[in-house]
Design a protein around this motif. Structure first.
Motif, PDB file in Angstrom:
ATOM      1  N   ILE A   1      -4.123   4.572   8.276  1.00 23.21           N
ATOM      2  CA  ILE A   1      -4.882   4.173   6.569  1.00 23.21           C
ATOM      3  C   ILE A   1      -4.401   4.914   5.402  1.00 23.21           C
ATOM      4  O   ILE A   1      -3.322   3.995   4.600  1.00 23.21           O
ATOM      5  CB  ILE A   1      -5.944   3.595   6.021  1.00 23.21           C
ATOM      6  N   ALA A   2      -4.065   5.926   5.571  1.00 23.75           N
ATOM      7  CA  ALA A   2      -3.487   7.218   4.670  1.00 23.75           C
ATOM      8  C   ALA A   2      -1.741   6.980   4.790  1.00 23.75           C
ATOM      9  O   ALA A   2      -1.698   6.648   3.329  1.00 23.75           O
ATOM     10  CB  ALA A   2      -3.506   8.322   4.812  1.00 23.75           C
ATOM     11  N   LEU A   3      -1.544   6.729   5.529  1.00 23.44           N
ATOM     12  CA  LEU A   3      -0.008   5.924   5.666  1.00 23.44           C
ATOM     13  C   LEU A   3       0.851   5.128   5.444  1.00 23.44           C
ATOM     14  O   LEU A   3       1.626   4.582   4.978  1.00 23.44           O
ATOM     15  CB  LEU A   3       0.812   6.730   7.399  1.00 23.44           C
ATOM     16  N   GLY A   4      -0.463   4.063   5.099  1.00 26.22           N
ATOM     17  CA  GLY A   4      -0.185   2.562   4.351  1.00 26.22           C
ATOM     18  C   GLY A   4      -0.009   1.444   5.841  1.00 26.22           C
ATOM     19  O   GLY A   4       0.016   0.568   5.335  1.00 26.22           O
ATOM     20  N   MET A   5      -0.445   2.441   6.812  1.00 28.06           N
ATOM     21  CA  MET A   5      -1.209   1.201   7.775  1.00 28.06           C
ATOM     22  C   MET A   5       0.390   0.835   8.606  1.00 28.06           C
ATOM     23  O   MET A   5       0.906  -0.214   8.507  1.00 28.06           O
ATOM     24  CB  MET A   5      -2.171  -0.110   7.071  1.00 28.06           C
ATOM     25  N   PRO A   6       1.168   1.483   8.931  1.00 24.69           N
ATOM     26  CA  PRO A   6       2.650   1.390   9.465  1.00 24.69           C
ATOM     27  C   PRO A   6       2.311   0.525  10.704  1.00 24.69           C
ATOM     28  O   PRO A   6       0.953   1.404  11.734  1.00 24.69           O
ATOM     29  CB  PRO A   6       2.995   2.326   9.510  1.00 24.69           C
ATOM     30  N   ARG A   7       2.592  -1.099  11.094  1.00 21.98           N
ATOM     31  CA  ARG A   7       3.346  -1.114  12.273  1.00 21.98           C
ATOM     32  C   ARG A   7       4.093  -0.954  12.982  1.00 21.98           C
ATOM     33  O   ARG A   7       4.558  -0.671  14.321  1.00 21.98           O
ATOM     34  CB  ARG A   7       2.767  -2.409  12.171  1.00 21.98           C
ATOM     35  N   HIS A   8       5.097  -0.006  12.731  1.00 21.59           N
ATOM     36  CA  HIS A   8       6.506   0.151  12.919  1.00 21.59           C
ATOM     37  C   HIS A   8       6.953   1.632  12.403  1.00 21.59           C
ATOM     38  O   HIS A   8       6.422   1.664  12.139  1.00 21.59           O
ATOM     39  CB  HIS A   8       7.140  -1.367  13.444  1.00 21.59           C
TER      40      HIS A   8
ATOM     41  N   MET B   1       0.549  -0.845   0.264  1.00 25.72           N
ATOM     42  CA  MET B   1      -0.017   0.045   0.175  1.00 25.72           C
ATOM     43  C   MET B   1       0.816   1.041  -0.150  1.00 25.72           C
ATOM     44  O   MET B   1       1.762   1.479   0.256  1.00 25.72           O
ATOM     45  CB  MET B   1      -0.509  -0.340   1.533  1.00 25.72           C
ATOM     46  N   THR B   2       0.799   2.111  -0.927  1.00 22.55           N
ATOM     47  CA  THR B   2       1.317   3.103  -0.885  1.00 22.55           C
ATOM     48  C   THR B   2       0.961   4.406   0.074  1.00 22.55           C
ATOM     49  O   THR B   2       0.289   4.542   0.989  1.00 22.55           O
ATOM     50  CB  THR B   2       1.037   4.522  -2.402  1.00 22.55           C
ATOM     51  N   SER B   3       2.218   5.476   0.378  1.00 27.85           N
ATOM     52  CA  SER B   3       2.018   6.367   1.349  1.00 27.85           C
ATOM     53  C   SER B   3       1.501   7.633   0.781  1.00 27.85           C
ATOM     54  O   SER B   3       2.221   7.810   0.214  1.00 27.85           O
ATOM     55  CB  SER B   3       3.058   6.785   2.367  1.00 27.85           C
ATOM     56  N   HIS B   4       0.279   8.025   1.153  1.00 30.06           N
ATOM     57  CA  HIS B   4      -0.120   9.391   1.056  1.00 30.06           C
ATOM     58  C   HIS B   4      -0.037  10.116   2.181  1.00 30.06           C
ATOM     59  O   HIS B   4      -1.079  10.607   2.339  1.00 30.06           O
ATOM     60  CB  HIS B   4      -1.836   9.257   0.170  1.00 30.06           C
ATOM     61  N   ARG B   5       1.056  11.154   2.099  1.00 28.87           N
ATOM     62  CA  ARG B   5       1.413  11.871   3.536  1.00 28.87           C
ATOM     63  C   ARG B   5       0.689  13.040   3.945  1.00 28.87           C
ATOM     64  O   ARG B   5       0.222  13.480   5.160  1.00 28.87           O
ATOM     65  CB  ARG B   5       3.431  11.784   3.292  1.00 28.87           C
ATOM     66  N   VAL B   6       0.093  13.460   2.428  1.00 25.89           N
ATOM     67  CA  VAL B   6      -0.351  14.473   2.448  1.00 25.89           C
ATOM     68  C   VAL B   6      -1.904  14.545   3.250  1.00 25.89           C
ATOM     69  O   VAL B   6      -2.218  15.309   4.156  1.00 25.89           O
ATOM     70  CB  VAL B   6      -0.403  15.987   1.452  1.00 25.89           C
ATOM     71  N   THR B   7      -2.177  13.813   2.742  1.00 21.81           N
ATOM     72  CA  THR B   7      -3.857  13.538   3.089  1.00 21.81           C
ATOM     73  C   THR B   7      -3.720  12.759   4.554  1.00 21.81           C
ATOM     74  O   THR B   7      -5.043  13.345   5.461  1.00 21.81           O
ATOM     75  CB  THR B   7      -4.211  12.022   2.139  1.00 21.81           C
ATOM     76  N   ALA B   8      -2.212  11.725   4.827  1.00 21.96           N
ATOM     77  CA  ALA B   8      -2.555  11.857   6.202  1.00 21.96           C
ATOM     78  C   ALA B   8      -2.556  12.836   7.281  1.00 21.96           C
ATOM     79  O   ALA B   8      -3.064  12.836   8.217  1.00 21.96           O
ATOM     80  CB  ALA B   8      -1.284  10.811   6.836  1.00 21.96           C
ATOM     81  N   GLY B   9      -1.517  13.947   7.168  1.00 18.35           N
ATOM     82  CA  GLY B   9      -1.347  15.069   7.250  1.00 18.35           C
ATOM     83  C   GLY B   9      -2.812  16.097   7.318  1.00 18.35           C
ATOM     84  O   GLY B   9      -3.238  15.665   8.537  1.00 18.35           O
ATOM     85  N   LEU B  10      -3.985  15.304   6.881  1.00 17.15           N
ATOM     86  CA  LEU B  10      -4.443  16.980   6.748  1.00 17.15           C
ATOM     87  C   LEU B  10      -5.884  16.215   7.564  1.00 17.15           C
ATOM     88  O   LEU B  10      -6.630  16.489   8.627  1.00 17.15           O
ATOM     89  CB  LEU B  10      -5.287  16.989   4.850  1.00 17.15           C
ATOM     90  N   LEU B  11      -6.120  14.651   7.520  1.00 17.08           N
ATOM     91  CA  LEU B  11      -7.164  13.791   8.196  1.00 17.08           C
ATOM     92  C   LEU B  11      -6.192  14.093   9.877  1.00 17.08           C
ATOM     93  O   LEU B  11      -7.129  13.913  10.863  1.00 17.08           O
ATOM     94  CB  LEU B  11      -6.318  11.796   8.182  1.00 17.08           C
ATOM     95  N   ALA B  12      -5.220  13.437  10.111  1.00 21.19           N
ATOM     96  CA  ALA B  12      -4.697  14.242  11.480  1.00 21.19           C
ATOM     97  C   ALA B  12      -4.773  16.070  11.965  1.00 21.19           C
ATOM     98  O   ALA B  12      -5.506  15.384  13.421  1.00 21.19           O
ATOM     99  CB  ALA B  12      -2.829  13.776  11.316  1.00 21.19           C
ATOM    100  N   LEU B  13      -5.111  16.359  10.731  1.00 12.74           N
ATOM    101  CA  LEU B  13      -5.377  17.979  11.197  1.00 12.74           C
ATOM    102  C   LEU B  13      -7.244  18.053  11.463  1.00 12.74           C
ATOM    103  O   LEU B  13      -7.466  18.618  12.859  1.00 12.74           O
ATOM    104  CB  LEU B  13      -5.064  19.167  11.001  1.00 12.74           C
ATOM    105  N   GLY B  14      -7.348  17.248  11.431  1.00 11.41           N
ATOM    106  CA  GLY B  14      -8.788  16.936  11.181  1.00 11.41           C
ATOM    107  C   GLY B  14      -9.847  16.095  12.831  1.00 11.41           C
ATOM    108  O   GLY B  14     -10.062  16.793  13.354  1.00 11.41           O
ATOM    109  N   CYS B  15      -8.895  15.707  12.659  1.00 17.33           N
ATOM    110  CA  CYS B  15      -8.822  14.446  13.810  1.00 17.33           C
ATOM    111  C   CYS B  15      -8.084  14.970  15.449  1.00 17.33           C
ATOM    112  O   CYS B  15      -9.227  15.513  16.156  1.00 17.33           O
ATOM    113  CB  CYS B  15      -7.620  13.114  14.198  1.00 17.33           C
ATOM    114  N   ILE B  16      -7.150  16.265  15.279  1.00 12.90           N
ATOM    115  CA  ILE B  16      -7.390  17.229  16.350  1.00 12.90           C
ATOM    116  C   ILE B  16      -8.425  18.150  16.376  1.00 12.90           C
ATOM    117  O   ILE B  16      -8.457  18.489  17.934  1.00 12.90           O
ATOM    118  CB  ILE B  16      -5.839  17.828  16.590  1.00 12.90           C
ATOM    119  N   LEU B  17      -8.894  18.854  15.297  1.00 15.92           N
ATOM    120  CA  LEU B  17      -9.906  20.165  15.354  1.00 15.92           C
ATOM    121  C   LEU B  17     -10.983  19.505  15.718  1.00 15.92           C
ATOM    122  O   LEU B  17     -11.332  20.356  16.421  1.00 15.92           O
ATOM    123  CB  LEU B  17      -9.898  20.809  13.831  1.00 15.92           C
TER     124      LEU B  17
END
Length: 64
Positions: free
Chosen positions: A51-58, A1-17
């Protein structure tokens, strides 16, 4: 699974807000149940970011 860092960052910001807004509404007892609804939506946004980060476990699984 590929990583989408911008999408992950926006979702993290949305989570916090969403968490901050939901908690503020709950503590001030305004807007009825909207604050309680926003809290699980914030958790869902955090899971979406994972999930947008590619579901990293470590830490080594996150591409630089």
């Amino acid at each position: 699974m590929t990583s989408h860092r911008v999408t992950a960052g926006l979702l993290a910001l949305g989570c916090i807000l969403l968490a901050i807004l939901g908690e503020a509404l709950v503590l001030t007892h305004t807007a009825g149940a909207l604050g309680l609804i926003l809290l699980p939506l914030g958790a869902a946004a955090g899971i979406g970011g994972w999930i947008a980060l590619g579901m990293p476990r470590h830490r080594a699984d996150i591409p630089v």
